[in-house]
Design an enzyme around this catalytic site. Structure first.
Site, PDB file in Angstrom:
ATOM      1  N   GLN A 168      -4.610  -5.218   6.756  1.00  0.00           N
ATOM      2  CA  GLN A 168      -5.607  -6.112   6.149  1.00  0.00           C
ATOM      3  C   GLN A 168      -5.637  -7.483   6.793  1.00  0.00           C
ATOM      4  O   GLN A 168      -6.405  -8.345   6.358  1.00  0.00           O
ATOM      5  CB  GLN A 168      -5.320  -6.273   4.648  1.00  0.00           C
ATOM      6  CG  GLN A 168      -5.539  -5.023   3.841  1.00  0.00           C
ATOM      7  CD  GLN A 168      -6.993  -4.580   3.837  1.00  0.00           C
ATOM      8  OE1 GLN A 168      -7.916  -5.383   4.045  1.00  0.00           O
ATOM      9  NE2 GLN A 168      -7.219  -3.300   3.608  1.00  0.00           N
ATOM     10  N   HIS A 177       0.869  -1.171   0.000  1.00  0.00           N
ATOM     11  CA  HIS A 177       0.000   0.000   0.000  1.00  0.00           C
ATOM     12  C   HIS A 177       0.914   1.231   0.000  1.00  0.00           C
ATOM     13  O   HIS A 177       2.026   1.177   0.537  1.00  0.00           O
ATOM     14  CB  HIS A 177      -0.824  -0.053   1.291  1.00  0.00           C
ATOM     15  CG  HIS A 177      -1.888   0.980   1.418  1.00  0.00           C
ATOM     16  ND1 HIS A 177      -1.626   2.267   1.831  1.00  0.00           N
ATOM     17  CD2 HIS A 177      -3.234   0.917   1.222  1.00  0.00           C
ATOM     18  CE1 HIS A 177      -2.769   2.943   1.870  1.00  0.00           C
ATOM     19  NE2 HIS A 177      -3.749   2.149   1.508  1.00  0.00           N
ATOM     20  N   CYS A 235      -4.671   2.440  -3.692  1.00  0.00           N
ATOM     21  CA  CYS A 235      -3.410   2.912  -3.083  1.00  0.00           C
ATOM     22  C   CYS A 235      -2.280   1.920  -3.286  1.00  0.00           C
ATOM     23  O   CYS A 235      -1.426   1.749  -2.407  1.00  0.00           O
ATOM     24  CB  CYS A 235      -3.577   3.222  -1.598  1.00  0.00           C
ATOM     25  SG  CYS A 235      -4.722   4.543  -1.276  1.00  0.00           S
ATOM     26  N   ASP A 292       2.991  -4.531   7.911  1.00  0.00           N
ATOM     27  CA  ASP A 292       1.763  -3.757   7.782  1.00  0.00           C
ATOM     28  C   ASP A 292       0.604  -4.738   7.925  1.00  0.00           C
ATOM     29  O   ASP A 292       0.328  -5.529   7.022  1.00  0.00           O
ATOM     30  CB  ASP A 292       1.773  -3.077   6.404  1.00  0.00           C
ATOM     31  CG  ASP A 292       0.429  -2.453   6.040  1.00  0.00           C
ATOM     32  OD1 ASP A 292      -0.560  -2.673   6.767  1.00  0.00           O
ATOM     33  OD2 ASP A 292       0.388  -1.760   5.009  1.00  0.00           O
ATOM     34  N   LYS A 345     -10.472  -0.998  10.413  1.00  0.00           N
ATOM     35  CA  LYS A 345     -10.563  -2.197   9.577  1.00  0.00           C
ATOM     36  C   LYS A 345     -10.897  -3.430  10.411  1.00  0.00           C
ATOM     37  O   LYS A 345     -10.951  -4.546   9.887  1.00  0.00           O
ATOM     38  CB  LYS A 345      -9.264  -2.394   8.803  1.00  0.00           C
ATOM     39  CG  LYS A 345      -8.991  -1.219   7.848  1.00  0.00           C
ATOM     40  CD  LYS A 345      -7.983  -1.535   6.810  1.00  0.00           C
ATOM     41  CE  LYS A 345      -7.428  -0.291   6.171  1.00  0.00           C
ATOM     42  NZ  LYS A 345      -8.142   0.064   4.930  1.00  0.00           N
TER      43      LYS A 345
HETATM   44  N1  PMP Z   1      -1.851  -0.811   4.524  1.00  0.00           N
HETATM   45  C1  PMP Z   1      -2.810  -1.523   3.957  1.00  0.00           C
HETATM   46  C2  PMP Z   1      -2.498  -2.890   3.431  1.00  0.00           C
HETATM   47  C3  PMP Z   1      -4.104  -0.995   3.868  1.00  0.00           C
HETATM   48  O1  PMP Z   1      -5.071  -1.702   3.296  1.00  0.00           O
HETATM   49  C4  PMP Z   1      -4.363   0.294   4.395  1.00  0.00           C
HETATM   50  C5  PMP Z   1      -5.746   0.915   4.312  1.00  0.00           C
HETATM   51  N2  PMP Z   1      -6.333   0.848   3.043  1.00  0.00           N
HETATM   52  C6  PMP Z   1      -3.320   0.992   4.979  1.00  0.00           C
HETATM   53  C7  PMP Z   1      -2.087   0.411   5.039  1.00  0.00           C
HETATM   54  C8  PMP Z   1      -3.499   2.362   5.542  1.00  0.00           C
HETATM   55  O2  PMP Z   1      -4.317   2.328   6.651  1.00  0.00           O
HETATM   56  P1  PMP Z   1      -4.850   3.707   7.286  1.00  0.00           P
HETATM   57  O3  PMP Z   1      -5.393   4.499   6.145  1.00  0.00           O
HETATM   58  O4  PMP Z   1      -5.907   3.245   8.231  1.00  0.00           O
HETATM   59  O5  PMP Z   1      -3.690   4.358   7.953  1.00  0.00           O
END
Ligand code: PMP
Length: 409
Positions: A205, A125, A367, A202, A228
């Site tokens: 997910q 991401h 993203c 990270d 999430k």
């Molecule tokens: N990493 C991953 C794999 C994600 O799916 C997301 C959220 N789409 C994020 C990081 C970022 O999370 P946040 O916007 O809650 O900081």
């Protein structure tokens, strides 16, 4: 066999009762972007503001004591959730993004020198790409990228081959938000440690879908977001091994993070985790996150995972029979995420039109622009499942998709 009572779960989510566009029941399949919030979590939030809203860690009055106790209890709930050894290893952040930026700006700036290498993967991401690129610009480090194959699986041979004596950190996602791929974190951690590197994961997910154990996986940093896992936005956490946190400089300065402030003999900082929590934190959000974690874990992760796999299998089977539809990412180890494109139909059009049937899916680059580009794409549609989705909703989604495709093709 023990099964999830999905009807009883759904009844706890007021938003799932919504109808859109002339009475079409909401079919919410955008859980990888954010999950919905059950009553107990809404109640925990409400209860905080109705009964014990106060600033923490400083007042001596009853409400301040209660708020502080609830906030610190939330920290221990996160510790237990991740199976971290010590409660001091849990830092509250605004979410995954802020947690990764915290590591980049504290551990990174203190430990990385020009020519050092940070390894990420092609399926990250943007929040696990851009902070390292910013360090590359300011410190002269190199960012190396583990490639992904056509199934959406990390190339583990390439991973091993990318290490040099300058590799300091591997920063990798546990589960891909764009493809659903589950990465072999324990194995990757062992390989990183064999090369003298640390590993940051990270977990944005991963945490809602399977039991996460930072001790068992032997990771150095682990980040996730509350929104999430059926909790609120504005809160998340960073797990960090205590010795690392203790040696790391603070990031933001302010109240709550000091031991003593003076104009004459300098300022000294509090011990972890408070050193990294400058300012008034998201107290209500932490309390609600605590409730969300206890709500989710009370469902039993084996049942949650099994149910989401059933939804994934059913959706995959039905979608494979649609002419011209390709599922992007077919890893053998996969969470409930289906990214897809359809010949002769723009992803954007599919997303907009299927909304008219009450179905919420994601369209775009998720993203993860470099990942999609490696598949020759700049957008996909993505359906992602949560614990409250049903097989009937999967059918409603695929039926709506077929009708949309008949309209645009
Ligand atoms: N990493 C991953 C794999 C994600 O799916 C997301 C959220 N789409 C994020 C990081 C970022 O999370 P946040 O916007 O809650 O900081």
């Amino acid at each position: 066999a023990l099964m999830l009572d999905v009807d009883a779960i759904r009844a706890q989510f007021p938003i799932l009762g919504r109808e859109l566009h002339d009475g079409k029941p909401l079919v919410y399949l955008d859980n990888a972007a954010t999950t919905q919030t059950p009553e107990p979590v809404l109640e925990a939030w409400n209860d905080y503001f109705r009964r014990y809203n106060a600033n923490i860690h400083r007042g001596l009055h009853t409400l301040a004591d209660e708020a502080t106790a609830a906030f610190e209890q939330a920290r221990d709930t996160v510790r237990e959730f991740l199976n971290a050894a010590r409660v001091e290893e849990i830092i509250f952040t605004r979410g995954t993004t802020e947690a990764i930026n915290l590591v980049a700006n504290t551990w990174g700036r203190a430990n990385l020198r020009e020519g050092d290498e940070v390894m990420i993967s092609a399926m990250e991401h943007h929040s696990n790409i851009v902070p390292w690129q910013m360090l590359a610009t300011s410190l002269g480090i190199t960012v190396k990228v583990i490639p992904v194959d056509q199934r959406g699986v990390l190339d583990m041979q390439a991973y091993q081959a990318l290490f040099t004596e300058r590799t300091r950190l591997v920063a990798v996602t546990h589960v891909s938000n764009a493809l659903g791929t589950i990465n072999p974190i324990r194995e990757m951690a062992d390989i990183a440690h064999d090369h003298g590197a640390l590993i940051l994961v990270d977990g944005a997910q991963a945490v809602a879908h399977a039991r996460v154990d930072v001790t068992e996986m032997d990771v150095d940093f682990y980040a996730f977001s509350g929104h999430k896992i059926y909790g609120p936005t504005g809160i998340g956490a960073l797990y960090g091994r205590y010795e690392l946190l203790d040696a790391m400089p603070p990031w933001q300065g302010g109240g709550e993070m000091i031991s003593r402030v003076s104009f004459d003999d300098g300022t000294t900082f509090a011990a972890p985790p408070h050193k990294f929590e400058a300012g008034t934190p998201a107290i209500a959000e932490a309390v609600a996150l605590d409730r969300a974690i206890r709500w989710l874990t009370s469902l039993h992760f084996d049942l949650v995972s099994d149910w989401e796999q059933r939804l994934l299998t059913h959706a995959t089977e039905r979608m494979q029979s649609i002419d011209g539809l390709s599922i992007i990412g077919q890893a053998p180890e996969k969470c409930g995420v289906i990214s897809f494109v359809v010949e002769g139909a723009h992803s954007q059009d599919i997303g907009l039109l299927i909304d008219q049937f009450g179905v919420a899916i994601r369209t775009g680059h998720h993203c993860a622009q470099p990942l999609l580009r490696s598949f020759g794409l700049d957008a996909t549609c993505r359906a992602s499942f949560g614990v409250y989705n049903t097989l009937e909703e999967v059918d409603a989604f695929v039926d709506a998709l077929e009708r949309v495709l008949a309209m645009v093709r």
